[in-house]
Design a protein around this motif. Sequence first.
Motif, PDB file in Angstrom:
ATOM      1  N   PHE A   6       9.105  31.567 -27.907  1.00 15.25           N
ATOM      2  CA  PHE A   6       9.822  32.806 -28.200  1.00 15.25           C
ATOM      3  C   PHE A   6       9.794  33.706 -26.974  1.00 15.25           C
ATOM      4  CE2 PHE A   6       9.693  37.274 -29.562  1.00 15.25           C
ATOM      5  CZ  PHE A   6      10.930  37.356 -30.185  1.00 15.25           C
ATOM      6  N   GLN A   7      10.943  34.289 -26.645  1.00 16.54           N
ATOM      7  CA  GLN A   7      10.995  35.163 -25.477  1.00 16.54           C
ATOM      8  C   GLN A   7      12.001  36.288 -25.699  1.00 16.54           C
ATOM      9  OE1 GLN A   7      10.793  32.948 -21.908  1.00 16.54           O
ATOM     10  NE2 GLN A   7      11.358  34.638 -20.565  1.00 16.54           N
ATOM     11  N   MET A   8      11.669  37.475 -25.191  1.00 17.39           N
ATOM     12  CA  MET A   8      12.581  38.609 -25.209  1.00 17.39           C
ATOM     13  C   MET A   8      13.445  38.545 -23.943  1.00 17.39           C
ATOM     14  SD  MET A   8      11.584  40.292 -27.988  1.00 17.39           S
ATOM     15  CE  MET A   8      12.236  41.957 -27.863  1.00 17.39           C
ATOM     16  N   ALA A   9      14.677  39.025 -24.040  1.00 25.05           N
ATOM     17  CA  ALA A   9      15.586  39.041 -22.890  1.00 25.05           C
ATOM     18  C   ALA A   9      16.248  40.405 -22.788  1.00 25.05           C
ATOM     19  CB  ALA A   9      16.644  37.943 -23.020  1.00 25.05           C
ATOM     20  N   ASP A  10      16.534  40.791 -21.564  1.00 23.16           N
ATOM     21  CA  ASP A  10      17.167  42.082 -21.307  1.00 23.16           C
ATOM     22  C   ASP A  10      18.680  41.903 -21.287  1.00 23.16           C
ATOM     23  OD1 ASP A  10      17.616  44.723 -20.696  1.00 23.16           O
ATOM     24  OD2 ASP A  10      17.181  44.496 -18.553  1.00 23.16           O
ATOM     25  N   GLY A  11      19.242  41.652 -22.457  1.00 25.70           N
ATOM     26  CA  GLY A  11      20.683  41.523 -22.567  1.00 25.70           C
ATOM     27  C   GLY A  11      21.157  40.091 -22.704  1.00 25.70           C
ATOM     28  N   LEU A  12      22.425  39.958 -23.010  1.00 27.28           N
ATOM     29  CA  LEU A  12      23.020  38.654 -23.308  1.00 27.28           C
ATOM     30  C   LEU A  12      23.098  37.760 -22.072  1.00 27.28           C
ATOM     31  CD1 LEU A  12      24.028  37.508 -25.964  1.00 27.28           C
ATOM     32  CD2 LEU A  12      26.348  38.186 -25.331  1.00 27.28           C
ATOM     33  N   GLU A  13      23.390  38.343 -20.917  1.00 26.88           N
ATOM     34  CA  GLU A  13      23.475  37.541 -19.691  1.00 26.88           C
ATOM     35  C   GLU A  13      22.124  36.918 -19.364  1.00 26.88           C
ATOM     36  OE1 GLU A  13      24.590  38.170 -14.970  1.00 26.88           O
ATOM     37  OE2 GLU A  13      25.397  39.559 -16.477  1.00 26.88           O
ATOM     38  N   ALA A  14      21.057  37.704 -19.524  1.00 25.92           N
ATOM     39  CA  ALA A  14      19.715  37.174 -19.263  1.00 25.92           C
ATOM     40  C   ALA A  14      19.364  36.088 -20.279  1.00 25.92           C
ATOM     41  CB  ALA A  14      18.694  38.303 -19.327  1.00 25.92           C
ATOM     42  N   GLU A  15      19.811  36.249 -21.518  1.00 29.95           N
ATOM     43  CA  GLU A  15      19.553  35.220 -22.528  1.00 29.95           C
ATOM     44  C   GLU A  15      20.238  33.910 -22.150  1.00 29.95           C
ATOM     45  OE1 GLU A  15      20.381  34.376 -27.303  1.00 29.95           O
ATOM     46  OE2 GLU A  15      20.454  36.427 -26.526  1.00 29.95           O
ATOM     47  N   CYS A  16      21.492  33.990 -21.709  1.00 27.65           N
ATOM     48  CA  CYS A  16      22.216  32.784 -21.306  1.00 27.65           C
ATOM     49  C   CYS A  16      21.546  32.108 -20.115  1.00 27.65           C
ATOM     50  CB  CYS A  16      23.668  33.134 -20.972  1.00 27.65           C
ATOM     51  SG  CYS A  16      24.667  33.562 -22.416  1.00 27.65           S
ATOM     52  N   GLU A  17      21.025  32.898 -19.181  1.00 28.95           N
ATOM     53  CA  GLU A  17      20.340  32.337 -18.026  1.00 28.95           C
ATOM     54  C   GLU A  17      19.066  31.600 -18.454  1.00 28.95           C
ATOM     55  OE1 GLU A  17      19.701  30.934 -14.469  1.00 28.95           O
ATOM     56  OE2 GLU A  17      21.521  32.019 -15.101  1.00 28.95           O
ATOM     57  N   LEU A  18      18.381  32.139 -19.463  1.00 27.45           N
ATOM     58  CA  LEU A  18      17.205  31.457 -20.002  1.00 27.45           C
ATOM     59  C   LEU A  18      17.576  30.093 -20.567  1.00 27.45           C
ATOM     60  CD1 LEU A  18      14.940  34.015 -21.914  1.00 27.45           C
ATOM     61  CD2 LEU A  18      14.231  32.373 -20.183  1.00 27.45           C
ATOM     62  N   TYR A  19      18.675  30.021 -21.299  1.00 26.98           N
ATOM     63  CA  TYR A  19      19.105  28.740 -21.853  1.00 26.98           C
ATOM     64  C   TYR A  19      19.378  27.733 -20.739  1.00 26.98           C
ATOM     65  CZ  TYR A  19      19.807  31.201 -26.304  1.00 26.98           C
ATOM     66  OH  TYR A  19      19.633  31.926 -27.448  1.00 26.98           O
ATOM     67  N   ARG A  20      20.026  28.191 -19.675  1.00 23.88           N
ATOM     68  CA  ARG A  20      20.320  27.287 -18.558  1.00 23.88           C
ATOM     69  C   ARG A  20      19.028  26.769 -17.938  1.00 23.88           C
ATOM     70  NH1 ARG A  20      23.990  31.617 -17.440  1.00 23.88           N
ATOM     71  NH2 ARG A  20      26.150  31.065 -17.949  1.00 23.88           N
ATOM     72  N   ARG A  21      18.043  27.646 -17.766  1.00 23.47           N
ATOM     73  CA  ARG A  21      16.787  27.237 -17.156  1.00 23.47           C
ATOM     74  C   ARG A  21      16.011  26.298 -18.067  1.00 23.47           C
ATOM     75  NH1 ARG A  21      13.964  32.039 -16.203  1.00 23.47           N
ATOM     76  NH2 ARG A  21      12.216  31.603 -17.583  1.00 23.47           N
ATOM     77  N   TRP A  22      15.948  26.644 -19.362  1.00 24.11           N
ATOM     78  CA  TRP A  22      15.245  25.769 -20.308  1.00 24.11           C
ATOM     79  C   TRP A  22      15.850  24.376 -20.324  1.00 24.11           C
ATOM     80  CZ3 TRP A  22      14.573  29.398 -25.201  1.00 24.11           C
ATOM     81  CH2 TRP A  22      13.553  30.333 -24.932  1.00 24.11           C
ATOM     82  N   TRP A  23      17.189  24.346 -20.286  1.00 31.71           N
ATOM     83  CA  TRP A  23      17.872  23.047 -20.299  1.00 31.71           C
ATOM     84  C   TRP A  23      17.558  22.262 -19.026  1.00 31.71           C
ATOM     85  CZ3 TRP A  23      21.749  21.558 -16.794  1.00 31.71           C
ATOM     86  CH2 TRP A  23      22.330  20.310 -17.057  1.00 31.71           C
ATOM     87  N   ALA A  24      17.637  22.921 -17.868  1.00 29.29           N
ATOM     88  CA  ALA A  24      17.412  22.249 -16.598  1.00 29.29           C
ATOM     89  C   ALA A  24      15.980  21.737 -16.482  1.00 29.29           C
ATOM     90  CB  ALA A  24      17.723  23.196 -15.439  1.00 29.29           C
ATOM     91  N   GLU A  25      15.025  22.495 -17.022  1.00 28.46           N
ATOM     92  CA  GLU A  25      13.611  22.121 -16.920  1.00 28.46           C
ATOM     93  C   GLU A  25      13.145  21.226 -18.062  1.00 28.46           C
ATOM     94  OE1 GLU A  25      11.613  25.846 -16.810  1.00 28.46           O
ATOM     95  OE2 GLU A  25      12.240  26.331 -14.764  1.00 28.46           O
ATOM     96  N   GLY A  26      14.014  21.017 -19.049  1.00 27.06           N
ATOM     97  CA  GLY A  26      13.599  20.229 -20.205  1.00 27.06           C
ATOM     98  C   GLY A  26      12.520  20.906 -21.013  1.00 27.06           C
ATOM     99  N   ARG A  27      12.525  22.234 -21.039  1.00 25.06           N
ATOM    100  CA  ARG A  27      11.458  22.985 -21.701  1.00 25.06           C
ATOM    101  C   ARG A  27      11.534  22.910 -23.217  1.00 25.06           C
ATOM    102  NH1 ARG A  27       9.435  27.332 -18.823  1.00 25.06           N
ATOM    103  NH2 ARG A  27       8.105  27.712 -20.634  1.00 25.06           N
ATOM    104  N   VAL A  28      12.761  22.850 -23.766  1.00 26.59           N
ATOM    105  CA  VAL A  28      12.933  22.863 -25.225  1.00 26.59           C
ATOM    106  C   VAL A  28      13.879  21.751 -25.640  1.00 26.59           C
ATOM    107  CG1 VAL A  28      12.523  25.365 -25.373  1.00 26.59           C
ATOM    108  CG2 VAL A  28      14.866  24.518 -25.148  1.00 26.59           C
ATOM    109  N   ASP A  29      13.729  21.322 -26.885  1.00 28.39           N
ATOM    110  CA  ASP A  29      14.620  20.298 -27.440  1.00 28.39           C
ATOM    111  C   ASP A  29      15.878  20.904 -28.048  1.00 28.39           C
ATOM    112  OD1 ASP A  29      12.737  18.261 -26.843  1.00 28.39           O
ATOM    113  OD2 ASP A  29      11.615  18.782 -28.651  1.00 28.39           O
ATOM    114  N   GLY A  30      15.798  22.158 -28.458  1.00 32.64           N
ATOM    115  CA  GLY A  30      16.926  22.848 -29.073  1.00 32.64           C
ATOM    116  C   GLY A  30      16.572  24.309 -29.242  1.00 32.64           C
ATOM    117  N   VAL A  31      17.558  25.107 -29.639  1.00 36.18           N
ATOM    118  CA  VAL A  31      17.318  26.547 -29.759  1.00 36.18           C
ATOM    119  C   VAL A  31      17.885  27.094 -31.069  1.00 36.18           C
ATOM    120  CG1 VAL A  31      17.235  26.991 -27.283  1.00 36.18           C
ATOM    121  CG2 VAL A  31      19.428  27.086 -28.467  1.00 36.18           C
ATOM    122  N   LEU A  32      17.231  28.154 -31.536  1.00 36.19           N
ATOM    123  CA  LEU A  32      17.720  28.941 -32.662  1.00 36.19           C
ATOM    124  C   LEU A  32      18.333  30.204 -32.080  1.00 36.19           C
ATOM    125  CD1 LEU A  32      14.567  28.459 -34.879  1.00 36.19           C
ATOM    126  CD2 LEU A  32      16.845  27.571 -35.431  1.00 36.19           C
TER     127      LEU A  32
END
Length: 367
Positions: free
Chosen positions: A118-144
């Motif tokens: 679980f992570q807080m983000a400073d706005g929608l753009e930052a949230e989308c960047e988190l998804y890109r990083r998680w995907w690239a690093e293989g950090r998560v299998d999926g997201v809610l």
Amino acid sequence: MEEAVEDAVDDAVDEQPPKRPTMKDIAREAGVSASAVSFALNNRSGVSPGTRARIERVAERLGWRPHSAARALSGERAGVLGMVLARPAGSLGVESFFLQLMSGIQRALAPRDQALLFQMADGLEAECELYRRWWAEGRVDGVLVVDPRTEDPRPALLASLGLPAVVVGGAEPTDGPDRRDAAAAGLSSVWADDAAAMVTVVRHLYELGHRRIAHIAGVGGFTHTERRIRALREEAERTGLADARSVTTDYTDAQGAEAARRLLALPTPPTALICDNEVMAVAAVSVATETGHSVPRDVSIVSWEDSVLCRTLHPQLTSLSRDTEEFGRHAAQQLLDVLTGGPRRRVEVPLPRLTPRESTAPAPEHR
């Protein structure tokens, strides 16, 4: 005495933290090669059943667990689901909805040995960047994905990344070439019928004689906020309400109080307030009392969310009651199903139930 203390200190300094067991440790203990251990623990062919069993017994005895980064590099699952909240951090600690939602998510994940990142983000753009990083690093299998927007870039982004997702609170599908919702992106969603819930509340107040109803809403642009605003407007037109309006906020008690103060200061103030969470409803009761308005004699107040605050405040708050934990469990279970090859679905949870309490009464002009 001093020598005993010094010895204890020396022992503590000499004591090293436990070393995480490696595949080489297992190979040495089992008397096999490191490659055989890798084959066995990654469920690949190349070792006999007896050798595989021996390696697994040694791994269990040593307390070996696969490293999440290594699993991601090898194409295996990380055993982690992600959730990002792009809201003011202060709104999380006071609102019961997300705490109950996350409790329900954990109910679904715990038996499957899955973790929630679980992570807080400073706005929608930052949230989308988190998804890109998680995907690239293989950090998560999926997201809610929470707080879906009417103009939402996240479903299309997640679909393009191939990152499995379930949208929590996703709207009913809409037509048109510019759709950007979960259904358009081919994602699953779990949602509640906010429009029908608003109709339930308005009709309750209408039957009590209220004709001037104000809605202290959540964040503008959220799909559930817009559905509630639209439903209030349509129900007002249908029933001929003299005055029905919505004011958007950030869900906090500060903005809820400010909205209530402005509304109650109008030349002809509303006789009923519908608040999009219990925090703002409690703030509205406080403002009404400060400004000389009695609840419910002068103004009735309804909370969209029910919680212990609603039941312990005086007067007790009329509220929409729903099983938010079950809502979270449904969302997490749907994502787990998708990860194991299940179909993408839209799941509608039961309609919230209106629980009348002391904060609503007949309108002043109808007593």
